[in-house]
Write a protein that holds these residues in place. Structure first.
Motif, PDB file in Angstrom:
ATOM      1  N   MET A   1       0.847  -1.189   0.000  1.00 36.40           N
ATOM      2  CA  MET A   1       0.000   0.000   0.000  1.00 36.40           C
ATOM      3  C   MET A   1       0.882   1.238   0.000  1.00 36.40           C
ATOM      4  O   MET A   1       1.807   1.357   0.786  1.00 36.40           O
TER       5      MET A   1
ATOM      6  N   VAL B   1      -4.521   5.925  -0.956  1.00 27.08           N
ATOM      7  CA  VAL B   1      -5.393   6.430   0.106  1.00 27.08           C
ATOM      8  C   VAL B   1      -6.067   7.720  -0.349  1.00 27.08           C
ATOM      9  O   VAL B   1      -5.406   8.660  -0.771  1.00 27.08           O
TER      10      VAL B   1
ATOM     11  N   ILE C   1      -9.390   3.267   1.167  1.00 29.65           N
ATOM     12  CA  ILE C   1      -8.748   2.521   0.094  1.00 29.65           C
ATOM     13  C   ILE C   1      -9.857   1.742  -0.598  1.00 29.65           C
ATOM     14  O   ILE C   1     -10.605   1.009   0.056  1.00 29.65           O
TER      15      ILE C   1
ATOM     16  N   ILE D   1     -10.443   3.163   6.244  1.00 29.63           N
ATOM     17  CA  ILE D   1      -9.422   2.482   7.049  1.00 29.63           C
ATOM     18  C   ILE D   1      -8.903   3.391   8.164  1.00 29.63           C
ATOM     19  O   ILE D   1      -8.066   2.990   8.957  1.00 29.63           O
TER      20      ILE D   1
ATOM     21  N   HIS E   1      -7.013   1.919  11.259  1.00 26.89           N
ATOM     22  CA  HIS E   1      -7.128   0.471  11.427  1.00 26.89           C
ATOM     23  C   HIS E   1      -5.734  -0.103  11.668  1.00 26.89           C
ATOM     24  O   HIS E   1      -4.772   0.278  10.970  1.00 26.89           O
TER      25      HIS E   1
ATOM     26  N   GLU F   1      -4.146  -2.690  10.785  1.00 24.60           N
ATOM     27  CA  GLU F   1      -3.460  -3.252   9.620  1.00 24.60           C
ATOM     28  C   GLU F   1      -2.835  -2.184   8.724  1.00 24.60           C
ATOM     29  O   GLU F   1      -2.008  -2.504   7.869  1.00 24.60           O
ATOM     30  N   PHE F   2      -3.228  -0.913   8.911  1.00 29.76           N
ATOM     31  CA  PHE F   2      -2.763   0.155   8.028  1.00 29.76           C
ATOM     32  C   PHE F   2      -1.948   1.221   8.764  1.00 29.76           C
ATOM     33  O   PHE F   2      -1.635   2.253   8.190  1.00 29.76           O
ATOM     34  N   ARG F   3      -1.591   0.946  10.012  1.00 27.93           N
ATOM     35  CA  ARG F   3      -0.778   1.909  10.772  1.00 27.93           C
ATOM     36  C   ARG F   3       0.663   1.888  10.273  1.00 27.93           C
ATOM     37  O   ARG F   3       1.108   0.933   9.660  1.00 27.93           O
TER      38      ARG F   3
ATOM     39  N   HIS G   1       1.915   3.665   7.931  1.00 30.88           N
ATOM     40  CA  HIS G   1       2.000   3.843   6.479  1.00 30.88           C
ATOM     41  C   HIS G   1       1.659   5.278   6.070  1.00 30.88           C
ATOM     42  O   HIS G   1       1.396   5.529   4.900  1.00 30.88           O
TER      43      HIS G   1
ATOM     44  N   VAL H   1      -1.033   7.044   7.019  1.00 30.74           N
ATOM     45  CA  VAL H   1      -2.468   7.343   6.971  1.00 30.74           C
ATOM     46  C   VAL H   1      -2.832   8.388   8.030  1.00 30.74           C
ATOM     47  O   VAL H   1      -3.545   9.352   7.737  1.00 30.74           O
TER      48      VAL H   1
END
Length: 151
Positions: free
Chosen positions: A1, A6, A53, A58, A78, A80-82, A84, A86
């Motif tokens: 990702m 995003v 996404i 997210i 979320h 799973e997306f920390r 990165h 966001v």
């Protein structure tokens, strides 16, 4: 990702289900789904954005516009997306909206133990300005009060 995947935009009622999942995964005392609905639909002071996404939220962030100040209520991503970028995108969007709306200062509270969140806010010009002793009801942890002047 990548960050290009995003999309950050204003939250809509259709985002509530995804946002509620993020909320439950992010906070020991999460807001209820009804509280999120009230914020988005009925709180005239509230401004909420989501990071999505492929149309799925997210992460989200919110602030209340009170006179010429913006009070960030929540930033959550979320698990799973920390790590990165966001959360960075969400804070950046809220600061941008604040500028557009003529907000002069922004504030927030963050757990004293949440060094990652504090670093994120410092990156966007927030500075520690005080402490609320025993602020968090789940464990009595202190909250650091941070302010960003000259938005």
């Amino acid at each position: 990702m990548g960050l290009d995947d995003v999309e950050v935009s204003y939250m809509t009622p259709e985002d509530i289900e995804d946002v509620f999942i993020v909320e439950k995964l992010s906070f020991t005392i999460p807001w209820s789904k009804n509280a999120l609905i009230e914020e988005v639909l009925n709180n005239k002071l509230a401004i909420y954005v989501t990071a999505k996404i492929n149309g799925k939220a997210i992460g989200y962030g919110g602030m209340w516009e009170i006179c010429d100040e913006g009070h960030i209520t929540n930033i959550a991503v979320h698990p799973e997306f920390r790590q990165h970028g966001v959360g960075s995108r969400l804070v950046k969007k809220l600061v941008s909206i604040a500028k557009e709306r003529g907000i002069k200062k922004m504030t927030l509270e963050v757990r004293k133990s949440n060094a990652a969140a504090q670093a994120l806010y410092i990156k966007y010009g927030f500075k520690e300005q005080g402490c609320r002793k025993g602020y968090y009801s789940d464990n009595g942890e202190d909250a650091i009060i941070m302010w960003k002047d000259n938005v």
